[in-house]
Write a protein that holds these residues in place. Sequence first.
Motif, PDB file in Angstrom:
ATOM      1  N   GLY A   1      -8.454  -5.511  -2.863  1.00  0.00           N
ATOM      2  CA  GLY A   1      -7.560  -4.649  -3.637  1.00  0.00           C
ATOM      3  C   GLY A   1      -7.852  -3.152  -3.685  1.00  0.00           C
ATOM      4  N   ASN A   2      -6.745  -2.618  -3.788  1.00  0.00           N
ATOM      5  CA  ASN A   2      -6.742  -1.290  -4.059  1.00  0.00           C
ATOM      6  C   ASN A   2      -5.129  -0.965  -4.351  1.00  0.00           C
ATOM      7  OD1 ASN A   2      -6.180  -1.166  -1.697  1.00  0.00           O
ATOM      8  ND2 ASN A   2      -7.593   0.541  -1.132  1.00  0.00           N
ATOM      9  N   GLU A   3      -4.653   0.221  -4.202  1.00  0.00           N
ATOM     10  CA  GLU A   3      -3.346   0.265  -4.316  1.00  0.00           C
ATOM     11  C   GLU A   3      -2.380  -0.457  -3.209  1.00  0.00           C
ATOM     12  OE1 GLU A   3      -2.161   4.468  -4.511  1.00  0.00           O
ATOM     13  OE2 GLU A   3      -0.154   4.040  -5.272  1.00  0.00           O
ATOM     14  N   GLN A   4      -1.571  -1.106  -3.753  1.00  0.00           N
ATOM     15  CA  GLN A   4      -0.812  -2.022  -3.093  1.00  0.00           C
ATOM     16  C   GLN A   4       0.842  -1.064  -2.703  1.00  0.00           C
ATOM     17  OE1 GLN A   4      -0.700  -6.319  -3.847  1.00  0.00           O
ATOM     18  NE2 GLN A   4      -0.903  -5.579  -5.668  1.00  0.00           N
ATOM     19  N   PHE A   5       1.040  -1.279  -1.394  1.00  0.00           N
ATOM     20  CA  PHE A   5       2.496  -0.783  -1.198  1.00  0.00           C
ATOM     21  C   PHE A   5       3.369  -2.030  -0.648  1.00  0.00           C
ATOM     22  CE2 PHE A   5       1.453   3.832  -1.526  1.00  0.00           C
ATOM     23  CZ  PHE A   5      -0.046   3.809  -1.592  1.00  0.00           C
ATOM     24  N   PHE A   6       4.452  -1.982  -1.288  1.00  0.00           N
ATOM     25  CA  PHE A   6       5.363  -3.092  -0.814  1.00  0.00           C
ATOM     26  C   PHE A   6       6.411  -2.846   0.042  1.00  0.00           C
ATOM     27  CE2 PHE A   6       4.115  -6.675  -3.543  1.00  0.00           C
ATOM     28  CZ  PHE A   6       3.530  -6.174  -4.427  1.00  0.00           C
ATOM     29  N   GLY A   7       6.483  -3.712   1.061  1.00  0.00           N
ATOM     30  CA  GLY A   7       8.152  -3.695   1.724  1.00  0.00           C
ATOM     31  C   GLY A   7       9.187  -4.042   1.183  1.00  0.00           C
ATOM     32  N   PRO A   8      10.190  -4.005   1.717  1.00  0.00           N
ATOM     33  CA  PRO A   8      11.682  -4.153   1.383  1.00  0.00           C
ATOM     34  C   PRO A   8      11.774  -5.576   0.873  1.00  0.00           C
ATOM     35  CG  PRO A   8      12.012  -3.758   3.712  1.00  0.00           C
ATOM     36  CD  PRO A   8      10.207  -3.634   3.258  1.00  0.00           C
TER      37      PRO A   8
ATOM     38  N   TYR B   1      -1.101   4.096  -9.856  1.00  0.00           N
ATOM     39  CA  TYR B   1      -2.205   3.100  -9.667  1.00  0.00           C
ATOM     40  C   TYR B   1      -3.291   3.654 -10.571  1.00  0.00           C
ATOM     41  CZ  TYR B   1      -6.698   1.838  -7.345  1.00  0.00           C
ATOM     42  OH  TYR B   1      -7.704   0.989  -7.146  1.00  0.00           O
TER      43      TYR B   1
ATOM     44  N   GLN C   1      -1.556  -1.375 -11.512  1.00  0.00           N
ATOM     45  CA  GLN C   1      -0.336  -0.760 -10.903  1.00  0.00           C
ATOM     46  C   GLN C   1       0.819  -0.838 -11.857  1.00  0.00           C
ATOM     47  OE1 GLN C   1      -1.188  -1.827  -6.506  1.00  0.00           O
ATOM     48  NE2 GLN C   1       0.177   0.174  -6.393  1.00  0.00           N
TER      49      GLN C   1
ATOM     50  N   GLN D   1      13.300  -3.970  -3.948  1.00  0.00           N
ATOM     51  CA  GLN D   1      11.985  -3.275  -3.493  1.00  0.00           C
ATOM     52  C   GLN D   1      11.294  -2.346  -4.488  1.00  0.00           C
ATOM     53  OE1 GLN D   1      11.863  -0.674   0.038  1.00  0.00           O
ATOM     54  NE2 GLN D   1       9.709  -0.689  -0.168  1.00  0.00           N
TER      55      GLN D   1
ATOM     56  N   GLN E   1      -5.219  -6.697 -10.511  1.00  0.00           N
ATOM     57  CA  GLN E   1      -5.957  -7.351  -9.521  1.00  0.00           C
ATOM     58  C   GLN E   1      -7.243  -7.589 -10.028  1.00  0.00           C
ATOM     59  OE1 GLN E   1      -5.647  -4.084  -6.636  1.00  0.00           O
ATOM     60  NE2 GLN E   1      -4.332  -5.566  -5.231  1.00  0.00           N
TER      61      GLN E   1
ATOM     62  N   LEU F   1       8.022 -10.949  -0.710  1.00  0.00           N
ATOM     63  CA  LEU F   1       7.664  -9.365  -0.568  1.00  0.00           C
ATOM     64  C   LEU F   1       6.169  -9.575   0.025  1.00  0.00           C
ATOM     65  CD1 LEU F   1       8.709  -8.225  -4.125  1.00  0.00           C
ATOM     66  CD2 LEU F   1       9.730  -7.423  -2.108  1.00  0.00           C
TER      67      LEU F   1
ATOM     68  N   LEU G   1      -2.342  -3.296   1.872  1.00  0.00           N
ATOM     69  CA  LEU G   1      -3.487  -2.557   1.319  1.00  0.00           C
ATOM     70  C   LEU G   1      -4.497  -2.243   2.250  1.00  0.00           C
ATOM     71  CD1 LEU G   1      -2.663  -5.558  -0.081  1.00  0.00           C
ATOM     72  CD2 LEU G   1      -4.571  -4.442  -1.701  1.00  0.00           C
TER      73      LEU G   1
ATOM     74  N   ASN H   1       6.262   2.251  -6.044  1.00  0.00           N
ATOM     75  CA  ASN H   1       4.823   2.351  -6.819  1.00  0.00           C
ATOM     76  C   ASN H   1       5.093   3.707  -7.681  1.00  0.00           C
ATOM     77  OD1 ASN H   1       4.042   0.885  -4.614  1.00  0.00           O
ATOM     78  ND2 ASN H   1       1.928   1.767  -4.914  1.00  0.00           N
TER      79      ASN H   1
ATOM     80  N   ASN I   1      -8.186  -3.542 -10.793  1.00  0.00           N
ATOM     81  CA  ASN I   1      -7.064  -2.460 -10.581  1.00  0.00           C
ATOM     82  C   ASN I   1      -5.880  -2.917 -11.324  1.00  0.00           C
ATOM     83  OD1 ASN I   1      -8.357  -0.988  -8.349  1.00  0.00           O
ATOM     84  ND2 ASN I   1      -7.883  -2.953  -7.247  1.00  0.00           N
TER      85      ASN I   1
ATOM     86  N   TYR J   1       3.891 -12.309  -1.645  1.00  0.00           N
ATOM     87  CA  TYR J   1       4.460 -12.764  -2.872  1.00  0.00           C
ATOM     88  C   TYR J   1       5.992 -13.440  -3.057  1.00  0.00           C
ATOM     89  CZ  TYR J   1       0.842  -9.477  -4.648  1.00  0.00           C
ATOM     90  OH  TYR J   1      -0.221  -8.826  -4.848  1.00  0.00           O
TER      91      TYR J   1
END
Lengths: 113, 107
Positions: A99-106, B48, B33, B42, B90, A90, A94, B45, B31, A35
């Motif tokens: 798609g499911n829960e996304q976790f982002f980096g710094p 979800y 979030q 940053q 999403q 960013l 996943l 989360n 989805n 992103y």
Amino acid sequence: KAGVTQTPRYLIKTRGQQVTLSCSPISGHRSVSWYQQTPGQGLQFLFEYFSETQRNKGNFPGRFSGRQFSNSRSEMNVSTLELGDSALYLCASLQREGGNEQFFGPGTRLTVL
Amino acid sequence: GIQVEQSPPDLILQEGANSTLRCNFSDSVNNLQWFHQNPWGQLINLFYIPSGTKQNGRLSATTVATERYSLLYISSSQTTDSGVYFCAVQYAGKSTFGDGTTLTVKP
């Protein structure tokens, strides 16, 4: 479990140069999305990679490209940098495609001069 | 593509107050979030929540997928709750973010 890592964290480039950013997803996650965040355009989807293949792409010019390696690490490249490419980039990790829960980096903060 | 609208764009509260942030989306989604973006950029989360209700401490969220909206509730707000809150939906492998709600909690 280690989180999502992005390198470098900060980068300064000049117009016309190219840049490569790296993202390592959470162990076991196979999908990476990228992103761009700017004050004017907000958070915009660039592309998603799963199993080394680009699965989805946002509305960005061809100067923006990416790839994913067999260990799920991903790189994105921006060629012929423009001032407007200055942004926070960013990546999200996943577990599965689509798609499911996304976790982002710094993030990587890119400044183009 | 899917449109995501968040409201209000800005919210200023006194510490201890409660708040409700809203996220409307224009089409069916797979989805949803909620995130809190910290001052360093940053995205943290929060929930979800493609449908239903979840709670985590002082925060809770509800998504009514059939009516295409989600709500984030913050109770007994603290100064550390300040920041930008985003919802992201999403569909078909693409994520769309709202423009965010900027929350300022004053001591």
